[in-house]
Scaffold this motif. Structure first.
Motif, PDB file in Angstrom:
ATOM      1  N   GLN A 235     -65.792 -70.663  72.991  1.00  9.22           N
ATOM      2  CA  GLN A 235     -64.883 -69.777  72.244  1.00  9.22           C
ATOM      3  C   GLN A 235     -64.173 -70.553  71.137  1.00  9.22           C
ATOM      4  N   LEU A 236     -63.733 -71.764  71.472  1.00 13.79           N
ATOM      5  CA  LEU A 236     -63.008 -72.573  70.474  1.00 13.79           C
ATOM      6  C   LEU A 236     -63.914 -72.929  69.302  1.00 13.79           C
ATOM      7  N   GLN A 237     -65.177 -73.267  69.617  1.00 18.67           N
ATOM      8  CA  GLN A 237     -66.115 -73.593  68.526  1.00 18.67           C
ATOM      9  C   GLN A 237     -66.227 -72.399  67.581  1.00 18.67           C
ATOM     10  N   ALA A 238     -66.414 -71.224  68.167  1.00 19.22           N
ATOM     11  CA  ALA A 238     -66.612 -70.027  67.343  1.00 19.22           C
ATOM     12  C   ALA A 238     -65.328 -69.636  66.623  1.00 19.22           C
TER      13      ALA A 238
ATOM     14  N   LEU B 201     -64.473 -69.432  57.907  1.00 18.40           N
ATOM     15  CA  LEU B 201     -65.174 -68.440  57.070  1.00 18.40           C
ATOM     16  C   LEU B 201     -64.296 -67.223  56.776  1.00 18.40           C
ATOM     17  N   ASP B 202     -63.120 -67.230  57.336  1.00 22.09           N
ATOM     18  CA  ASP B 202     -62.193 -66.098  57.218  1.00 22.09           C
ATOM     19  C   ASP B 202     -62.914 -64.777  57.526  1.00 22.09           C
ATOM     20  N   LEU B 203     -63.563 -64.769  58.678  1.00 19.13           N
ATOM     21  CA  LEU B 203     -64.394 -63.611  59.036  1.00 19.13           C
ATOM     22  C   LEU B 203     -63.593 -62.324  59.140  1.00 19.13           C
ATOM     23  N   ASN B 204     -62.318 -62.462  59.475  1.00 16.86           N
ATOM     24  CA  ASN B 204     -61.482 -61.266  59.589  1.00 16.86           C
ATOM     25  C   ASN B 204     -61.399 -60.496  58.282  1.00 16.86           C
ATOM     26  N   SER B 205     -61.457 -61.216  57.166  1.00 20.01           N
ATOM     27  CA  SER B 205     -61.366 -60.515  55.882  1.00 20.01           C
ATOM     28  C   SER B 205     -62.712 -60.382  55.193  1.00 20.01           C
ATOM     29  N   ALA B 206     -63.786 -60.858  55.837  1.00 23.21           N
ATOM     30  CA  ALA B 206     -65.107 -60.766  55.183  1.00 23.21           C
ATOM     31  C   ALA B 206     -65.602 -59.319  55.205  1.00 23.21           C
ATOM     32  N   SER B 207     -66.529 -59.011  54.273  1.00 27.95           N
ATOM     33  CA  SER B 207     -67.029 -57.631  54.256  1.00 27.95           C
ATOM     34  C   SER B 207     -68.556 -57.633  54.344  1.00 27.95           C
ATOM     35  N   ALA B 208     -69.083 -56.520  54.836  1.00 25.68           N
ATOM     36  CA  ALA B 208     -70.535 -56.431  55.027  1.00 25.68           C
ATOM     37  C   ALA B 208     -71.266 -56.471  53.686  1.00 25.68           C
ATOM     38  N   SER B 209     -70.563 -56.141  52.596  1.00 24.75           N
ATOM     39  CA  SER B 209     -71.239 -56.168  51.296  1.00 24.75           C
ATOM     40  C   SER B 209     -71.418 -57.609  50.792  1.00 24.75           C
ATOM     41  N   SER B 210     -70.618 -58.493  51.339  1.00 24.65           N
ATOM     42  CA  SER B 210     -70.776 -59.904  50.962  1.00 24.65           C
ATOM     43  C   SER B 210     -70.725 -60.750  52.245  1.00 24.65           C
ATOM     44  N   PRO B 211     -71.801 -60.653  53.059  1.00 24.01           N
ATOM     45  CA  PRO B 211     -71.741 -61.260  54.394  1.00 24.01           C
ATOM     46  C   PRO B 211     -71.813 -62.776  54.362  1.00 24.01           C
ATOM     47  N   LYS B 212     -71.424 -63.369  55.468  1.00 19.37           N
ATOM     48  CA  LYS B 212     -71.533 -64.827  55.650  1.00 19.37           C
ATOM     49  C   LYS B 212     -72.791 -65.107  56.478  1.00 19.37           C
ATOM     50  N   TYR B 213     -73.380 -66.282  56.256  1.00 16.78           N
ATOM     51  CA  TYR B 213     -74.625 -66.622  56.943  1.00 16.78           C
ATOM     52  C   TYR B 213     -74.415 -67.783  57.920  1.00 16.78           C
TER      53      TYR B 213
ATOM     54  N   GLY C 115     -69.666 -68.379  75.473  1.00 17.37           N
ATOM     55  CA  GLY C 115     -68.275 -68.378  74.999  1.00 17.37           C
ATOM     56  C   GLY C 115     -68.247 -68.182  73.488  1.00 17.37           C
ATOM     57  N   ALA C 116     -69.103 -68.912  72.786  1.00 16.19           N
ATOM     58  CA  ALA C 116     -69.133 -68.816  71.320  1.00 16.19           C
ATOM     59  C   ALA C 116     -69.538 -67.407  70.880  1.00 16.19           C
ATOM     60  N   MET C 117     -70.561 -66.860  71.513  1.00 13.00           N
ATOM     61  CA  MET C 117     -71.059 -65.562  71.064  1.00 13.00           C
ATOM     62  C   MET C 117     -70.099 -64.427  71.422  1.00 13.00           C
ATOM     63  N   SER C 118     -69.260 -64.651  72.441  1.00 10.31           N
ATOM     64  CA  SER C 118     -68.266 -63.612  72.758  1.00 10.31           C
ATOM     65  C   SER C 118     -67.329 -63.430  71.565  1.00 10.31           C
ATOM     66  N   VAL C 119     -67.165 -64.471  70.764  1.00 12.80           N
ATOM     67  CA  VAL C 119     -66.316 -64.375  69.567  1.00 12.80           C
ATOM     68  C   VAL C 119     -67.139 -63.896  68.365  1.00 12.80           C
ATOM     69  N   LEU C 120     -68.389 -64.363  68.249  1.00 12.49           N
ATOM     70  CA  LEU C 120     -69.163 -64.089  67.021  1.00 12.49           C
ATOM     71  C   LEU C 120     -69.895 -62.745  67.025  1.00 12.49           C
TER      72      LEU C 120
END
Ligand code: BGC
Length: 389
Positions: free
Chosen positions: A155-158, A165-177, A196-201
């Motif tokens: 979980q901590l890694q993720a 990557l500031d995933l909370n503010s990312a949008s599907a129109s400009s996704p992160k890889y 644990g990691a995938m539970s976050v991602l």
């Protein structure tokens, strides 16, 4: 050479004497209960504790072995430590030799489930077995496991990727890889780190803001895809080659923002592969890790690796020897600083044959902003610490 042979012969002779006396004291009974450690009562302070560590190519184990030995000796035990070179046959011989020498307890960081036969033998001889950091899989022949909260490690890694990557503010129109790596499929921990990691991602993948490049096991139970991202025996060259292949194939037409790397050894191998690719020369992807190895801490300080997870293995070693001591003395177990796994976390102690009592220490996320945490905990040599301040 002659001296070595004589020493070996003496060792063998002493060993077989101990074995005979242990067996004649009625130690060879009832293997199937596997409660050797529970029924163990008094052990004299100078009993031998055999310490079997899996490998040295991941540096933490060198330190783990030495800390365990020092802790055992400090508590008045004799202690011997051996490293298994990621080869279970070799480790079994080492454990066998501890048993032959009359060890009363074993502290084992195993390599794979091939360790089961020697653990059964230990149980038959009423030797207390503590699984150290890694579960001893498919065995009902021991009672105790001490480790970190391995689900939380993932979980901590993720979470560090989420922040970077500031995933909370990312949008599907400009996704992160992102591309995903897992540890060794022979190591029970690798599954918890990954889950644990995938539970976050996973929620970010579901909403389309995070795209997985290459195989995407949603959880480790997708064993086909998990095998494809796993790294046999945590070998850095395997991870490096896989990263190079990804960069030349699946990831050729995108720029990766992050790589989930399960530990520092593999994280640095992944970074090496990225550095050889012109696309990442000025900006590396966010790469995670685990173990707070000095080289990775330095890499974090220099801005290459993004994060690591600090697991204070000196504390783990201290706790493991305290656990062995309490079990050998027939005392009730109480480990300050560790929690007994329960609820969902009890799964960490499931060997596949039984659920062993599992004590969990707490891992800590480390990035550039809190590199002082492992430094202040005295985790590094003085000259290393000074390079990290
Ligand atoms: C340990 C990690 C280590 C890995 C490779 C895992 O079982 O928990 O700390 O990086 O093995 O040795």
């Amino acid at each position: 050479m002659k001296k070595l042979l004589t020493a070996l012969l003496v060792l063998l002779a002493v060993g077989s004497l101990c074995l005979c006396s242990r067996r004649s004291q009625g130690g060879g009974a009832s293997g199937s209960q596997g409660s050797a450690s529970e029924s163990q009562s008094v052990a004299s302070g100078s009993s031998l504790i055999g310490i079997a560590m899996p490998e040295t190519h991941v540096l933490r184990w060198v330190k783990d072995g030495n800390s365990l030995k020092a802790e055992a000796e400090q508590r008045g035990y004799r202690a011997e430590v051996q490293w298994g070179n990621a080869d279970q046959t070799q480790q079994n011989q080492q454990i066998q030799s501890f048993l032959t020498q009359g060890a009363k307890a074993l502290v084992v960081g195993c390599i794979n489930d091939g360790v089961g036969s020697v653990i059964s033998e230990a149980a038959r001889d009423k030797v207390a077995v503590i699984a150290y950091d890694r579960i001893i899989p498919n065995s009902a022949d021991y009672d105790y496991f001490i480790t970190f909260n391995n689900f939380k490690v993932g979980q901590l890694q993720a979470q560090s990727i989420e922040t970077a990557l500031d995933l909370n503010s990312a949008s599907a129109s400009s996704p992160k890889y992102i591309t995903l790596f897992a540890g060794s499929p022979t190591d029970g921990n690798a599954f918890f780190f990954y889950d644990g990691a995938m539970s976050v991602l996973n929620p970010y993948v579901d909403s389309g803001v995070l795209k997985v490049v290459g195989p995407y096991p949603r959880t480790s139970s997708d064993s086909g895809n998990f095998q494809r991202i796993a790294t046999e025996n945590w070998q850095a060259p395997i991870a490096k080659t896989r990263m190079e292949n990804l960069l030349n194939n699946d990831a050729r037409d995108v720029t990766l923002d992050a790589v989930l790397a399960p530990n520092d050894t593999l994280g640095r191998a992944i970074i090496e592969a990225c550095k050889a690719d012109a696309k990442y020369r000025t900006k590396l992807p966010t790469v995670t890790g685990q173990d707070a190895e000095f080289d990775s801490a330095l890499s974090i300080k220099n801005g290459d690796q993004y994060s690591t997870v600090f697991k204070d293995t000196a504390k783990l070693a201290e706790a493991a020897i305290l656990l062995a001591d309490q079990v050998l003395k027939g005392q009730s177990v109480s480990i300050p600083g560790a929690v007994l796994a329960s609820g969902d976390l009890a799964k960490i102690g499931d060997t596949g044959r039984k659920v062993v009592k599992t004590y969990l220490l707490d891992p800590i996320l480390v990035t550039n902003s809190n590199l002082n945490v492992p430094v202040d905990a005295g985790f590094y040599e003085a000259d290393q610490a000074s390079q990290l301040r």
